[in-house]
Design a protein around this motif. Structure first.
Motif, PDB file in Angstrom:
ATOM      1  N   ALA A  49      44.705  32.445  56.085  1.00 20.67           N
ATOM      2  CA  ALA A  49      45.686  32.104  55.052  1.00 20.67           C
ATOM      3  C   ALA A  49      46.721  33.205  54.870  1.00 20.67           C
ATOM      4  O   ALA A  49      47.892  32.923  54.568  1.00 20.67           O
ATOM      5  N   ARG A  50      46.320  34.446  55.066  1.00 19.63           N
ATOM      6  CA  ARG A  50      47.236  35.575  54.859  1.00 19.63           C
ATOM      7  C   ARG A  50      48.177  35.783  56.039  1.00 19.63           C
ATOM      8  O   ARG A  50      49.358  36.085  55.859  1.00 19.63           O
ATOM      9  N   THR A  51      47.662  35.639  57.248  1.00 23.58           N
ATOM     10  CA  THR A  51      48.443  36.014  58.428  1.00 23.58           C
ATOM     11  C   THR A  51      49.236  34.869  59.053  1.00 23.58           C
ATOM     12  O   THR A  51      50.315  35.107  59.604  1.00 23.58           O
ATOM     13  N   THR A  52      48.744  33.660  58.980  1.00 19.84           N
ATOM     14  CA  THR A  52      49.389  32.555  59.696  1.00 19.84           C
ATOM     15  C   THR A  52      50.830  32.302  59.246  1.00 19.84           C
ATOM     16  O   THR A  52      51.716  32.139  60.101  1.00 19.84           O
ATOM     17  N   PRO A  53      51.139  32.260  57.942  1.00 18.18           N
ATOM     18  CA  PRO A  53      52.538  32.021  57.550  1.00 18.18           C
ATOM     19  C   PRO A  53      53.514  33.067  58.085  1.00 18.18           C
ATOM     20  O   PRO A  53      54.703  32.772  58.266  1.00 18.18           O
ATOM     21  N   LEU A  54      53.025  34.276  58.356  1.00 13.99           N
ATOM     22  CA  LEU A  54      53.903  35.332  58.848  1.00 13.99           C
ATOM     23  C   LEU A  54      54.386  35.076  60.274  1.00 13.99           C
ATOM     24  O   LEU A  54      55.278  35.770  60.760  1.00 13.99           O
ATOM     25  N   LEU A  55      53.807  34.089  60.934  1.00 12.60           N
ATOM     26  CA  LEU A  55      54.287  33.702  62.258  1.00 12.60           C
ATOM     27  C   LEU A  55      55.648  33.015  62.170  1.00 12.60           C
ATOM     28  O   LEU A  55      56.369  32.934  63.170  1.00 12.60           O
ATOM     29  N   LEU A  56      55.984  32.515  60.999  1.00 11.78           N
ATOM     30  CA  LEU A  56      57.272  31.873  60.782  1.00 11.78           C
ATOM     31  C   LEU A  56      58.249  32.864  60.174  1.00 11.78           C
ATOM     32  O   LEU A  56      57.852  33.789  59.460  1.00 11.78           O
ATOM     33  N   GLY A  57      59.523  32.646  60.403  1.00  7.71           N
ATOM     34  CA  GLY A  57      60.534  33.498  59.811  1.00  7.71           C
ATOM     35  C   GLY A  57      60.662  33.251  58.318  1.00  7.71           C
ATOM     36  O   GLY A  57      60.253  32.211  57.799  1.00  7.71           O
ATOM     37  N   ALA A  58      61.255  34.192  57.621  1.00 11.56           N
ATOM     38  CA  ALA A  58      61.406  34.075  56.169  1.00 11.56           C
ATOM     39  C   ALA A  58      62.204  32.835  55.786  1.00 11.56           C
ATOM     40  O   ALA A  58      61.885  32.161  54.795  1.00 11.56           O
ATOM     41  N   THR A  59      63.234  32.525  56.563  1.00  8.77           N
ATOM     42  CA  THR A  59      64.031  31.335  56.275  1.00  8.77           C
ATOM     43  C   THR A  59      63.192  30.076  56.408  1.00  8.77           C
ATOM     44  O   THR A  59      63.255  29.174  55.564  1.00  8.77           O
ATOM     45  N   THR A  60      62.392  30.008  57.463  1.00  4.03           N
ATOM     46  CA  THR A  60      61.534  28.845  57.658  1.00  4.03           C
ATOM     47  C   THR A  60      60.513  28.723  56.539  1.00  4.03           C
ATOM     48  O   THR A  60      60.266  27.625  56.018  1.00  4.03           O
ATOM     49  N   ARG A  61      59.914  29.845  56.164  1.00  4.23           N
ATOM     50  CA  ARG A  61      58.917  29.804  55.090  1.00  4.23           C
ATOM     51  C   ARG A  61      59.530  29.292  53.789  1.00  4.23           C
ATOM     52  O   ARG A  61      58.878  28.561  53.031  1.00  4.23           O
ATOM     53  N   ALA A  62      60.783  29.669  53.532  1.00  4.01           N
ATOM     54  CA  ALA A  62      61.441  29.267  52.292  1.00  4.01           C
ATOM     55  C   ALA A  62      61.893  27.808  52.316  1.00  4.01           C
ATOM     56  O   ALA A  62      61.810  27.112  51.297  1.00  4.01           O
ATOM     57  N   ARG A  63      62.344  27.361  53.490  1.00  2.00           N
ATOM     58  CA  ARG A  63      62.962  26.034  53.564  1.00  2.00           C
ATOM     59  C   ARG A  63      62.059  24.955  54.134  1.00  2.00           C
ATOM     60  O   ARG A  63      62.362  23.761  53.984  1.00  2.00           O
ATOM     61  N   ARG A  64      60.974  25.345  54.815  1.00  2.00           N
ATOM     62  CA  ARG A  64      60.136  24.353  55.482  1.00  2.00           C
ATOM     63  C   ARG A  64      58.669  24.497  55.061  1.00  2.00           C
ATOM     64  O   ARG A  64      57.799  24.845  55.871  1.00  2.00           O
ATOM     65  N   PRO A  65      58.354  24.217  53.800  1.00  2.00           N
ATOM     66  CA  PRO A  65      56.942  24.290  53.394  1.00  2.00           C
ATOM     67  C   PRO A  65      56.062  23.332  54.183  1.00  2.00           C
ATOM     68  O   PRO A  65      54.869  23.593  54.368  1.00  2.00           O
ATOM     69  N   ASP A  66      56.648  22.248  54.682  1.00  2.00           N
ATOM     70  CA  ASP A  66      55.888  21.317  55.509  1.00  2.00           C
ATOM     71  C   ASP A  66      55.414  21.977  56.793  1.00  2.00           C
ATOM     72  O   ASP A  66      54.275  21.739  57.245  1.00  2.00           O
ATOM     73  N   LEU A  67      56.262  22.823  57.378  1.00  2.00           N
ATOM     74  CA  LEU A  67      55.879  23.499  58.612  1.00  2.00           C
ATOM     75  C   LEU A  67      54.850  24.591  58.333  1.00  2.00           C
ATOM     76  O   LEU A  67      53.941  24.821  59.138  1.00  2.00           O
ATOM     77  N   VAL A  68      54.972  25.259  57.193  1.00  2.00           N
ATOM     78  CA  VAL A  68      53.946  26.229  56.803  1.00  2.00           C
ATOM     79  C   VAL A  68      52.595  25.539  56.706  1.00  2.00           C
ATOM     80  O   VAL A  68      51.590  26.026  57.242  1.00  2.00           O
TER      81      VAL A  68
END
Length: 259
Positions: free
Chosen positions: A137-156
């Protein structure tokens, strides 16, 4: 309709995912007439882990066996993150079988002792029932860029689901194999094939300087930065990645036609 001089393209997935991460590129490239192979690394997808000791050479040999079974001699090799490490291991062992190369979100140098130790620690945590879920849970979202994390919660959510589905033993095996890999810069310097190195503008795992040194090592290497993307460019910018792979395949076909 298949293009002249078409060489099959192999898409190698990142850790801790399966070949499903390449779904959009595989469909688009097939629609454009290319033969596409999307193997799962041992332990991922439907492929059993087996009993071999952790080694990227073993993974490279697995790919060679798969290609032999399909009667395929040469390929365009595309690897993202762990898939890039596998691609370089394959290039080291079977240089004559690689006609073009794409390395996404990967580095050519070996791990420093500290980085290797961190990978081994991660492997141990993945095998511990008390720590695994927190680490994922801690490390996987960091594989995505900050923009993706902010705009694509579905992809997270999507990559978290995919990461949780991976067998812990396979993730640990792969991390140990990656930690033991050698420096691949000398291998890349000998790879006189059309090549592209792809980095995400917001990749928090592989620095731009590392991607630049990888591209510089390739005699025909080009560096491409994907805007607004992190470490998983095929998922964050699928059309962008498809287009750059199409360009690489066209370059490879043109080079082949001049032989």
């Amino acid at each position: 309709m298949k293009r002249n001089h078409d060489v099959p393209v192999v898409l190698l997935h990142a850790l801790p995912f399966s070949s499903a991460m390449w779904q959009e590129q595989a469909a688009a490239l097939r629609a454009r007439g290319h033969t596409v192979i999307t193997p799962d690394q041992r332990g991922f997808g439907t492929v059993p882990l087996g009993s071999a000791q952790p080694s990227l050479d073993t993974v490279a040999d697995d790919l060679a066996v798969l290609l032999d079974e399909r009667g395929i001699d040469q390929v365009t090799l595309v690897g993202c993150s762990m898939g890039g490490y596998t691609a370089m291991a394959f290039l080291r062992r079977y240089p004559h079988r690689v006609r073009a190369l794409a390395l996404l979100a990967t580095r050519a140098t070996a791990d420093s002792p500290q980085a290797a130790a961190e990978r081994l620690k991660f492997a141990d945590l993945m095998l511990d029932d008390a720590t695994r879920d927190h680490v994922v849970a801690r490390t996987t979202p960091l594989l995505l860029g900050a923009t993706t994390r902010a705009r694509r919660p579905d992809l997270v959510d999507q990559i978290l689901t995919m990461a949780k589905a991976a067998a812990p033993e396979a993730v640990a095996w792969a991390q140990r194999a990656i930690a033991a890999r050698p420096d691949s810069l000398p291998v890349l310097r000998s790879a006189d094939v059309p090549a592209v190195v792809v980095t995400g503008e917001e990749d928090e795992l592989v620095a731009l300087e590392e991607a630049m040194s990888t591209a510089d090592a390739l005699p025909r290497g080009r560096l491409i930065t994907v805007p607004g993307a992190g470490h998983l460019q095929p998922l964050e910018a699928p059309d962008y990645v498809t287009d750059l792979l199409t360009t690489l395949l066209d370059d490879a076909a043109t080079a082949d036609g001049k032989r």
